[in-house]
Design a protein around this motif. Structure first.
Motif, PDB file in Angstrom:
ATOM      1  N   TYR A 150     -18.477  65.820   6.576  1.00 17.27           N
ATOM      2  CA  TYR A 150     -18.555  65.172   7.737  1.00 17.27           C
ATOM      3  C   TYR A 150     -17.182  64.597   8.198  1.00 17.27           C
ATOM      4  CZ  TYR A 150     -19.903  61.188  11.257  1.00 17.27           C
ATOM      5  OH  TYR A 150     -20.006  60.783  12.249  1.00 17.27           O
ATOM      6  N   ILE A 175     -22.758  66.437  12.080  1.00 10.60           N
ATOM      7  CA  ILE A 175     -23.658  66.542  10.985  1.00 10.60           C
ATOM      8  C   ILE A 175     -24.298  68.079  10.978  1.00 10.60           C
ATOM      9  CG2 ILE A 175     -25.969  65.888  10.187  1.00 10.60           C
ATOM     10  CD1 ILE A 175     -25.302  63.058  11.466  1.00 10.60           C
ATOM     11  N   LEU A 193     -22.220  73.219   4.079  1.00 10.08           N
ATOM     12  CA  LEU A 193     -22.990  73.019   2.941  1.00 10.08           C
ATOM     13  C   LEU A 193     -24.142  74.278   2.473  1.00 10.08           C
ATOM     14  CD1 LEU A 193     -23.645  69.186   2.929  1.00 10.08           C
ATOM     15  CD2 LEU A 193     -21.673  70.469   1.987  1.00 10.08           C
ATOM     16  N   LEU A 203     -23.699  70.465   7.868  1.00 13.49           N
ATOM     17  CA  LEU A 203     -24.822  71.123   6.806  1.00 13.49           C
ATOM     18  C   LEU A 203     -24.873  72.453   6.911  1.00 13.49           C
ATOM     19  CD1 LEU A 203     -27.647  68.535   8.129  1.00 13.49           C
ATOM     20  CD2 LEU A 203     -26.783  68.912   5.853  1.00 13.49           C
ATOM     21  N   LEU A 249     -22.198  65.227   2.005  1.00 16.32           N
ATOM     22  CA  LEU A 249     -22.564  65.392   3.226  1.00 16.32           C
ATOM     23  C   LEU A 249     -21.458  64.609   4.225  1.00 16.32           C
ATOM     24  CD1 LEU A 249     -23.808  66.212   5.945  1.00 16.32           C
ATOM     25  CD2 LEU A 249     -25.557  64.532   5.728  1.00 16.32           C
ATOM     26  N   ARG A 299     -31.806  69.902   4.720  1.00 22.23           N
ATOM     27  CA  ARG A 299     -31.069  69.503   5.939  1.00 22.23           C
ATOM     28  C   ARG A 299     -31.803  68.113   6.884  1.00 22.23           C
ATOM     29  NH1 ARG A 299     -27.764  74.204   8.417  1.00 22.23           N
ATOM     30  NH2 ARG A 299     -27.492  72.721  10.160  1.00 22.23           N
ATOM     31  N   ALA A 332     -26.715  67.473  -0.670  1.00 22.33           N
ATOM     32  CA  ALA A 332     -26.009  66.552   0.094  1.00 22.33           C
ATOM     33  C   ALA A 332     -25.903  65.395   0.443  1.00 22.33           C
ATOM     34  CB  ALA A 332     -26.827  67.295   1.663  1.00 22.33           C
ATOM     35  N   CYS A 333     -27.119  64.746  -0.179  1.00 24.93           N
ATOM     36  CA  CYS A 333     -26.850  63.148  -0.044  1.00 24.93           C
ATOM     37  C   CYS A 333     -26.789  62.609  -1.679  1.00 24.93           C
ATOM     38  CB  CYS A 333     -28.638  62.686   0.129  1.00 24.93           C
ATOM     39  SG  CYS A 333     -29.015  63.249   1.721  1.00 24.93           S
ATOM     40  N   VAL A 349     -26.630  72.360   0.337  1.00 27.18           N
ATOM     41  CA  VAL A 349     -27.648  71.428   0.892  1.00 27.18           C
ATOM     42  C   VAL A 349     -28.334  70.579  -0.124  1.00 27.18           C
ATOM     43  CG1 VAL A 349     -29.309  71.285   2.562  1.00 27.18           C
ATOM     44  CG2 VAL A 349     -27.578  72.833   2.793  1.00 27.18           C
ATOM     45  N   ALA A 351     -31.225  65.248   4.826  1.00 32.31           N
ATOM     46  CA  ALA A 351     -29.811  64.719   4.672  1.00 32.31           C
ATOM     47  C   ALA A 351     -29.514  63.919   6.059  1.00 32.31           C
ATOM     48  CB  ALA A 351     -29.039  65.865   4.269  1.00 32.31           C
TER      49      ALA A 351
END
Lengths: 338, 260
Positions: B108, B132, B139, B136, B104, A17, B148-149, B145, A20
């Motif tokens: 978002y 954010i 997620l 999360l 994410l 988390r 996420a990126c 999670v 990210a």
């Protein structure tokens, strides 16, 4: 054992988390490489003191292409009429000098930005209800109509002869303009820098994120409650305002404006520059406009047809070879038509 | 809340809803009422008009006649976005994701539009800590999670399907419309999606289109059977599975399709 396992899961989650959130927060930090175009522009000032007129024109076109990037590259709206707002800005700046008698240049830019942003907002309200081919034709014909409107009110606009001899007051009441365009160049560079920072800030804002969402999947944006039309109208107005600043700089530095600013060639050229440099990453305008101007200048020295052919060939190569870049993006836009 | 005196307002009422595409009647006088907190399944053979009905309820399509009432408020003339802002969220049969954006960023956007954070054009998207954080959370509850990126397009289909649901849940809906949420997901991953649906807050009213009868029987407390744009019947899972007409038009067909 169970407690152990769940605590290790929650700690990996916490790490993921944090990572990210951090990545998202860092996205818009300025990186060192981003100084490059500005260093190059300042280096050019010292290296090519006799090329400052060409240099100023290039900076103006970078700003023009940058303004297009907001709606084309970020929001995914293809238009063929961006010259309309460049032209409105140019005429706003010119008429401010001739008809109002106000010749201070920076307030002239602000005035041009406001007028063209309003023009963008009002026309966007109608134009942006459409997409794809309809929008292309509408933006194209809006620009033609504006040009003919200018021709109709020739007493006011000077028709195709334009408004010559625009005398702008010295910058900050002190820096006058030399024959070689050194002052103009630095003036344009400063305006470009400020406009760029504004644009960059918008692109990395939540609003900018929503524009990218519209480009990526407009159907889903509707489904998550996004006021898509309003988002686009606002973006279009900002884009038009920036294009208007470019147009005003063009009028001020050339001390002349003609109805030629509304030519289809202008809209087409700025689109070509952006595609050349790549849409949707802010620096495409810099790469594209600089490349376009240098090639135009160098190839035209050999022969004018050489330049036309050269730029055509280059565009074909860019569009065919960078499928994942500019072309993919343009193609993707069509998938999102309602 | 005084539930004894106040009449319970249904979460969703569909009244005499009609939609025709030329000569084809995709929705023919459809009436469905979902009490608050319902788990309602919509089943029927291919082409029965299930997705059309969802599109009519969400406003993606305009009905030729009839009414859609959300929590007592008639919303038939509202836009899709207007209905969403009144608490309706959906997922799509075919993923509708922001494919080039990260997982994410996808969630978002959903929160940013719900909270109007996306109106902000002079702030940094990365510094909207509340958005954010909530993204999360969503997620995390779907075990996304770790991804996420990653750009959504790089995820396997099953994970993308979870993002599809995460975007809808991030709307904090009162009414959630799920269009075949587990379609195309390998059975090794479909439990994640089904668990997520089973875990949903009991205040959320859910309408789910699903082909897999095991899933329907597991999740739904009532079932509407749609055939050729019409409601054939409605009832509890037991009633529906005992109904001969349903067997002949739907279950039988599915069995043949499934084995053939």
């Amino acid at each position: 054992m169970d407690a152990n396992k769940s605590s290790s899961i929650s700690s990996t989650n916490a790490v993921a988390r944090a990572r990210a959130a951090d990545l998202l927060a860092r996205r818009d930090r300025y990186r060192i490489v981003e100084a490059l175009p500005w260093i190059a522009a300042i280096a050019a000032y010292f290296a090519f003191p006799n090329q400052m007129v060409l240099g100023s024109q290039t900076l103006i076109l970078i700003l023009f292409a940058l303004s297009l990037d907001l709606i084309l590259g970020y929001a995914g709206i293809v238009t063929l009429g961006h010259a309309a707002y460049f032209g409105v800005g140019a005429y706003a700046a010119a008429l401010l000098i001739t008809d109002v008698g106000w010749s201070e240049p920076i307030s002239g830019l602000v005035c041009a930005a406001v007028v063209s942003a309003i023009a963008g907002f009002l026309s966007g309200l109608i134009l942006l209800r459409y997409r794809g081919l309809t929008l292309l034709v509408l933006t194209l014909s809006t620009t033609i109509m504006l040009q003919q409107l200018g021709n109709l009110f020739r007493d006011f606009t000077g028709g195709y002869d334009g408004i010559p001899n625009l005398n702008i007051a010295p910058l900050f009441g002190y820096f006058d303009y030399d024959l070689y365009g050194h002052t103009y160049y630095l003036y344009c560079l400063a305006v470009l820098l400020v406009s760029f920072c504004v644009m960059r800030r918008i692109v990395y804002s939540p609003f900018g994120q929503a524009l990218v969402g519209i480009r990526e999947n407009v159907a889903r944006m509707h489904a998550i409650g996004s006021p898509v039309h309003w988002r686009l109208v606002v973006a279009y107005a900002i884009s038009a305002g920036l294009a208007g600043i470019a147009g005003a700089l063009f009028a001020q530095t050339n001390t002349l404006v003609t109805l030629g600013v509304f030519d289809f060639d202008q809209s087409a050229a700025v689109l070509m520059m952006l595609i050349l440099g790549g849409a949707g990453w802010l620096y495409g305008a810099f790469v594209g406009a600089a490349l376009y101007m240098v090639l135009q200048n160098e190839l035209a020295k050999i022969s004018p047809p050489f330049w036309q052919f050269g730029i055509g060939l280059l565009l074909v190569a860019v569009v065919l070879l960078t499928r994942r870049g500019a072309f993919a993006r343009l193609a993707k836009i069509d998938q999102h038509l309602p | 809340m005084n539930t004894t005196t106040a009449p319970l307002v249904p979460a969703l009422e569909v009244k005499d809803l009609q939609k025709s595409f030329g000569a084809i009647c995709a929705a023919d006088n459809i009436n469905i009422t979902l009490p608050s907190g319902a788990r309602h399944a919509l089943i029927g053979p291919n082409g029965a008009g299930k997705t059309t009905l969802i599109n009519l309820i969400t406003g993606a399509l305009r009905p030729s006649g009839g009414k859609v009432i959300l929590g007592g408020e008639e919303i038939t003339s509202l836009s899709q976005a207007g209905r969403t802002r009144r608490g309706m969220a959906r997922t799509f049969q075919v993923n509708q994701l922001f494919r080039g954006l990260t997982v994410l960023e996808n969630v978002y956007l959903s929160i940013g539009e719900r909270t109007s954070a996306c109106n902000g054009l002079w702030r940094s998207a990365g510094r909207e800590a509340a958005v954010i954080d909530e993204a999360l959370d969503h997620l995390q509850s779907l075990e996304l999670v770790a991804d996420a990126c990653k750009p959504v397009r790089e995820l396997p289909y099953g994970r993308q399907r979870l993002v599809e649901i995460a975007i809808a849940l991030a709307q904090r809906p009162r009414l959630l419309l799920l269009d075949e949420p587990a379609a195309g997901v390998p059975s090794s991953e479909s439990h994640l999606i089904l668990d997520a649906i089973a875990k949903l807050d009991s205040n959320i009213t859910v309408l789910i289109i699903e082909h897999d009868m095991d899933v329907v029987f597991r999740l739904a407390d009532r079932i509407t059977v749609l055939v050729a744009g019409r409601v054939l019947t409605e009832g509890t899972p037991q009633e529906i599975s005992a109904d001969d007409r349903v067997r002949s038009v739907y279950l039988g067909e599915r069995r043949e399709v499934g084995r053939g």
